[in-house]
Design a protein around this motif. Structure first.
Motif, short mmCIF file in Angstrom:
data_model
loop_
_atom_site.label_atom_id
_atom_site.label_comp_id
_atom_site.label_asym_id
_atom_site.label_seq_id
_atom_site.Cartn_x
_atom_site.Cartn_y
_atom_site.Cartn_z
N GLU A 147 1.06 -1.22 -0.06
CA GLU A 147 0.01 -0.03 -0.07
C GLU A 147 0.82 1.33 0.00
N ILE A 148 1.86 1.13 0.86
CA ILE A 148 2.88 2.48 1.00
C ILE A 148 3.58 2.58 -0.52
N TYR A 149 4.22 1.50 -1.14
CA TYR A 149 4.83 1.78 -2.23
C TYR A 149 3.78 2.22 -3.66
N GLY A 150 2.43 1.55 -3.25
CA GLY A 150 1.47 1.64 -4.37
C GLY A 150 1.79 0.81 -5.39
N SER A 151 2.59 -0.22 -5.13
CA SER A 151 2.99 -1.40 -6.10
C SER A 151 3.22 -2.60 -5.26
N ARG A 152 3.31 -3.52 -5.93
CA ARG A 152 3.71 -4.85 -5.57
C ARG A 152 5.04 -5.30 -6.02
N THR A 153 5.80 -4.28 -6.57
CA THR A 153 7.04 -4.56 -7.05
C THR A 153 7.76 -3.31 -6.72
N ALA A 154 9.42 -3.53 -6.52
CA ALA A 154 10.23 -2.40 -6.40
C ALA A 154 11.62 -2.93 -6.64
N THR A 155 12.44 -2.12 -6.75
CA THR A 155 14.06 -2.42 -6.74
C THR A 155 14.44 -1.89 -5.78
N GLU A 156 15.47 -2.52 -5.03
CA GLU A 156 16.12 -1.73 -3.69
C GLU A 156 17.34 -1.96 -3.54
N GLN A 157 18.33 -1.36 -2.83
CA GLN A 157 19.86 -1.53 -2.56
C GLN A 157 20.17 -2.10 -1.35
N TYR A 158 21.00 -2.95 -1.01
CA TYR A 158 21.34 -3.94 -0.01
C TYR A 158 22.80 -3.02 0.37
N TYR A 159 23.08 -3.53 1.55
CA TYR A 159 24.53 -3.27 2.29
C TYR A 159 24.73 -4.40 3.18
N CYS A 160 24.06 -5.51 2.90
CA CYS A 160 24.18 -6.61 4.31
C CYS A 160 24.92 -7.85 3.91
N ASN A 161 25.30 -8.50 4.91
CA ASN A 161 25.96 -9.72 4.62
C ASN A 161 25.08 -10.92 5.56
N PHE A 162 24.10 -10.46 6.29
CA PHE A 162 23.47 -11.40 6.97
C PHE A 162 21.76 -11.24 6.84
N GLY A 163 21.18 -12.41 7.04
CA GLY A 163 19.76 -12.40 6.58
C GLY A 163 19.20 -13.36 7.61
N VAL A 164 17.73 -13.70 7.35
CA VAL A 164 17.07 -14.58 8.12
C VAL A 164 17.53 -16.10 7.70
N ASN A 165 17.62 -16.69 8.84
CA ASN A 165 18.11 -18.26 8.71
C ASN A 165 16.78 -18.85 8.03
N PRO A 166 17.01 -19.48 6.89
CA PRO A 166 15.86 -20.22 6.20
C PRO A 166 15.13 -21.46 7.14
N GLU A 167 15.89 -21.70 7.95
CA GLU A 167 15.39 -22.74 8.92
C GLU A 167 14.28 -22.24 9.79
N PHE A 168 14.25 -20.94 9.90
CA PHE A 168 13.31 -20.30 10.91
C PHE A 168 12.31 -19.66 10.14
N VAL A 169 12.07 -19.50 8.90
CA VAL A 169 11.10 -18.55 8.34
C VAL A 169 9.84 -18.95 8.45
#
Length: 238
Positions: A147-169
């Motif tokens: 709703e905020i984007y007014g769209s269901r898609t976007a392109t964004e930039q990252y600076y990270c080396n860590f993320g959610v462990n797939p085992e706990f999604v």
């Protein structure tokens, strides 16, 4: 009336995401015509009075933080007391850990940046670093972020080396917390609490794409929530 946002993190004036955070707040506040100031607060300086001064918290990129426990306390307070809470990059990761510990009951939930050998690593090192990459995203149709984007898609930039462990999604995405954004490979990139005025976390760094001409919609939405924070109005921010 001037309102202040606590930018939780260890401010580094040469770190591009921190420069972008300051700029994005100015972009969105100017667009909205409201007075909102971002103030950097070291995680080591977080105390019980923080919500008397600040009408929202932005848990910023740049972890590990000096004090993880105080950071998680602030996130929990904001989550439980309807205080606007925005987490980007490292902030997103800490929102996940806080939720795992205090809602899901994993008291030993951990972030690999602090303890890579912990038994319940909800945040793990990415197989492939996202630092410096731009990636496409897809948002859930009924989500606040769409709703905020007014769209269901976007392109964004990252600076990270860590993320959610797939085992706990599957555990993270519960009746309360929602995974509402993913990349082309289905990896978790956005979370939100639908029942909260504004509790959103993004693994990407939206502020990096904000400009004076086109302020980032997520930052603008966060500032709107800060401007009408009723918890702050009930005497908390005198």
């Amino acid at each position: 009336m001037l309102r202040k946002i606590a930018l939780l993190g260890e401010y580094t004036p040469t770190f591009q995401p921190h420069i972008a955070t300051n700029a994005a707040i100015n972009h969105s506040s100017n667009k909205l015509g409201i007075s909102i100031e971002g103030v950097w607060v070291s995680t080591d300086d977080i105390d019980n009075s923080i919500f008397n001064t600040y009408a929202g918290i932005w848990v910023a990129p740049g972890s590990p933080y000096k004090n993880m426990d105080k950071t998680l306390w602030a996130i929990r307070y904001a989550r439980e007391n309807a205080v606007p809470c925005f987490g980007t990059c490292g902030g997103f990761q800490h929102q996940i850990v806080e939720y795992a510990r205090n809602v899901l009951g994993f008291q030993d939930a951990q972030h690999a940046e602090y303890d890579p050998y912990a038994s319940s690593l909800f945040i793990s090192k990415l197989d492939c670093s996202l630092a410096g990459r731009e990636m496409s995203l897809t948002f859930a149709a009924d989500s606040l972020v769409a709703e905020i984007y007014g769209s269901r898609t976007a392109t964004e930039q990252y600076y990270c080396n860590f993320g959610v462990n797939p085992e706990f999604v599957s555990l993270i995405s519960s009746d309360q917390l929602k995974v509402t954004g993913s990349d082309n490979e289905g990896e978790v990139r956005v979370i939100e609490l639908p029942t909260h005025p504004f509790f959103i976390g993004t693994l990407f760094v939206p502020q990096a794409r904000s400009t004076a001409e086109v302020p980032h919609p997520l930052v603008t939405a966060f500032l709107k929530a800060v401007a009408v924070n009723t918890h702050y109005d009930r005497g908390q921010g005198a």
